[in-house]
Enzyme design. Sequence first.
Site, PDB file in Angstrom:
ATOM      1  N   LYS A   1      13.100 -17.705   2.376  1.00 21.80           N
ATOM      2  CA  LYS A   1      11.697 -17.409   2.668  1.00 21.80           C
ATOM      3  C   LYS A   1      10.871 -17.442   1.386  1.00 21.80           C
ATOM      4  O   LYS A   1      11.161 -16.733   0.431  1.00 21.80           O
ATOM      5  CB  LYS A   1      11.597 -16.033   3.323  1.00 21.80           C
ATOM      6  CG  LYS A   1      10.178 -15.523   3.526  1.00 21.80           C
ATOM      7  CD  LYS A   1      10.210 -14.086   4.061  1.00 21.80           C
ATOM      8  CE  LYS A   1       8.834 -13.451   4.046  1.00 21.80           C
ATOM      9  NZ  LYS A   1       8.886 -12.022   4.465  1.00 21.80           N
TER      10      LYS A   1
ATOM     11  N   ASP B   1       2.131 -11.715   0.149  1.00 19.65           N
ATOM     12  CA  ASP B   1       1.964 -11.323   1.545  1.00 19.65           C
ATOM     13  C   ASP B   1       1.017 -10.142   1.664  1.00 19.65           C
ATOM     14  O   ASP B   1       1.383  -9.002   1.377  1.00 19.65           O
ATOM     15  CB  ASP B   1       3.326 -10.957   2.152  1.00 19.65           C
ATOM     16  CG  ASP B   1       3.215 -10.601   3.627  1.00 19.65           C
ATOM     17  OD1 ASP B   1       2.209 -10.983   4.252  1.00 19.65           O
ATOM     18  OD2 ASP B   1       4.137  -9.943   4.136  1.00 19.65           O
TER      19      ASP B   1
ATOM     20  N   LYS C   1      -1.750  -5.207   5.414  1.00 19.26           N
ATOM     21  CA  LYS C   1      -0.890  -4.137   4.931  1.00 19.26           C
ATOM     22  C   LYS C   1      -1.734  -3.039   4.283  1.00 19.26           C
ATOM     23  O   LYS C   1      -2.851  -3.283   3.818  1.00 19.26           O
ATOM     24  CB  LYS C   1       0.088  -4.676   3.871  1.00 19.26           C
ATOM     25  CG  LYS C   1       1.150  -5.625   4.374  1.00 19.26           C
ATOM     26  CD  LYS C   1       2.000  -6.105   3.209  1.00 19.26           C
ATOM     27  CE  LYS C   1       3.086  -7.074   3.667  1.00 19.26           C
ATOM     28  NZ  LYS C   1       4.117  -6.399   4.475  1.00 19.26           N
TER      29      LYS C   1
ATOM     30  N   ASP D   1       1.708  -9.921  10.210  1.00 15.80           N
ATOM     31  CA  ASP D   1       2.566  -9.454   9.117  1.00 15.80           C
ATOM     32  C   ASP D   1       4.035  -9.713   9.405  1.00 15.80           C
ATOM     33  O   ASP D   1       4.887  -9.421   8.564  1.00 15.80           O
ATOM     34  CB  ASP D   1       2.323  -7.958   8.858  1.00 15.80           C
ATOM     35  CG  ASP D   1       2.881  -7.504   7.521  1.00 15.80           C
ATOM     36  OD1 ASP D   1       3.033  -8.353   6.618  1.00 15.80           O
ATOM     37  OD2 ASP D   1       3.171  -6.304   7.367  1.00 15.80           O
TER      38      ASP D   1
ATOM     39  N   GLU E   1       5.253 -12.650   9.460  1.00 16.15           N
ATOM     40  CA  GLU E   1       5.027 -14.066   9.171  1.00 16.15           C
ATOM     41  C   GLU E   1       6.261 -14.788   8.660  1.00 16.15           C
ATOM     42  O   GLU E   1       6.401 -15.999   8.845  1.00 16.15           O
ATOM     43  CB  GLU E   1       3.887 -14.202   8.141  1.00 16.15           C
ATOM     44  CG  GLU E   1       4.276 -14.084   6.678  1.00 16.15           C
ATOM     45  CD  GLU E   1       4.870 -12.734   6.287  1.00 16.15           C
ATOM     46  OE1 GLU E   1       5.693 -12.702   5.366  1.00 16.15           O
ATOM     47  OE2 GLU E   1       4.512 -11.708   6.906  1.00 16.15           O
TER      48      GLU E   1
ATOM     49  N   ARG F   1       9.383 -14.858   9.541  1.00 13.93           N
ATOM     50  CA  ARG F   1      10.202 -15.495  10.571  1.00 13.93           C
ATOM     51  C   ARG F   1       9.550 -16.772  11.099  1.00 13.93           C
ATOM     52  O   ARG F   1      10.247 -17.679  11.570  1.00 13.93           O
ATOM     53  CB  ARG F   1      10.486 -14.501  11.696  1.00 13.93           C
ATOM     54  CG  ARG F   1       9.287 -14.038  12.473  1.00 13.93           C
ATOM     55  CD  ARG F   1       9.531 -12.740  13.225  1.00 13.93           C
ATOM     56  NE  ARG F   1       9.656 -11.614  12.308  1.00 13.93           N
ATOM     57  CZ  ARG F   1       9.958 -10.365  12.689  1.00 13.93           C
ATOM     58  NH1 ARG F   1      10.157 -10.093  13.976  1.00 13.93           N
ATOM     59  NH2 ARG F   1      10.049  -9.403  11.804  1.00 13.93           N
TER      60      ARG F   1
END
Length: 497
Positions: free
Chosen positions: A261, A266, A273, A343, A345, A347
């Site tokens: 990944k 993020d 977040k 969030d 994301e 996967r």
Amino acid sequence: MTTPKLALTDTAVAKLTADALVVGTVQGTDGLRLAPGTDQVAAAYGGDLAKVLVSLGATGKADEVVKLPAGDKLRAGILVAVGLGKPAANGGVSGEAVRRASGAAARALGGVEHAATALSAVDLSAAVQGTVMGVYSYTAYKSQSGDAPVSKVDFLVGDAKADAHAHALKGAAAIGEAVNTARDFINTPPNDLFPASFAERAAELGRAAGLEVEVLDDNALRKQGFGGILGVGAGSARPPRLVRLRHKGPKAAKKVALIGKGITFDTGGISLKPAASMEEMTSDMSGAAAVIATMLLAARLNYPLDITATVPMAENMPSGTAYRPGDVLTMYGGKTVEVLNTDAEGRLILVDAITRACEDEPDYLIETSTLTGAQVVALGKRTPGVMGSEDFRDRVARLSQAVGEGGWPMPLPEELRGDLDSKLADLANITGHRWGGMLAAGIFLEEFVADGVQWTHLDIAGPSYNTSAPWGYTPKGGTGVPVRTIAAVLADIADRG
């Protein structure tokens, strides 16, 4: 990344010239005792070295470092006694204890030019790995970098010319340096490491190592239908990338797919977040860093395998163009996913990569990612969760524990699959409840793994990034987990199929 000059020596301790000499101590049930390989050193203290160390407060506990003058009978400047902790179940000293002690010693040797270590008498490979990982520090953005790491380390062995020792030194050093390469990627701030620059650095290193390299930009991703990567990356002014690296080893009997990944930062996207600790999300590409570093290692050690890494890279940002909760994305290969939380994301970019990797018909697929906060809740900050095909999952977990990264096998319960059903699409990206979040993420990934492929998913959300003080060979910041696990699995596949 700085690696000291490493060498083997069989020079008698009394004649060995160095600025510092490292020995090990063990936390025995009846008090401190000296580790194997310290007999000649103890003799220089008239056999009273253990007593001298105890008088200085030494106990032998893990990571303990005690320094004292080496004395007139040794040519070293100082003696560094480092704790190995409690004995293993068999009464001996484990390889992981030697790695940790070697790392702690290496950190304590800042400013020293030349050191020698007797920890190699216990486990040469572990001593080398721990030393290489322990000297690591990331100072690229500091105006003053502090004490320089130790420049040269000699490893005491019985026969410095033995081929087995030379092979162990080379392999262990290469693995340690691969870990440090991953750390460098992770510690690079996100204003300098974003999808395009990350892809460029990976491609440059890959070509230099002799790997086949392919980089897909956002136009190529759009043309080929990588809907997950494009969806996650849509909110950023920095477009996503997909990097493919291939190592074709000699007489390669097995094909292995690696996936990591690569979310270079993020924010959580529209599902933003909390601000607290968001700066740690610079590490959300730790899986990609580990996979790229492992590919460079595979080329360096020339594993007899056909290994292809598929590494998706994106930045998850909120903006007017960002994907939203409620959107439906068409993933690479045609499956559709309803986005319930932006969030979740990682996967989404991973399953695009998994589907693409499975087109190569690999025998094994290894994927790693900082995927869920639920991993930290379930297993803490140092233990990766290992999911996937049961036999392969257990094999990976055993190897992870053997190399000191501590992966732990986790199930993929069938009853959680129904919670991923979507009213609009083939499946949703989260379950809608908090229970078993790490396992549900693994189940989501499993939906995209081709039949017949032995696969494993390593969730490294906690273990990939150390927010506390350094310990053993682990610095603050990027840790390089799970490079050593993946390297061990590749070596095992090369050996056993």
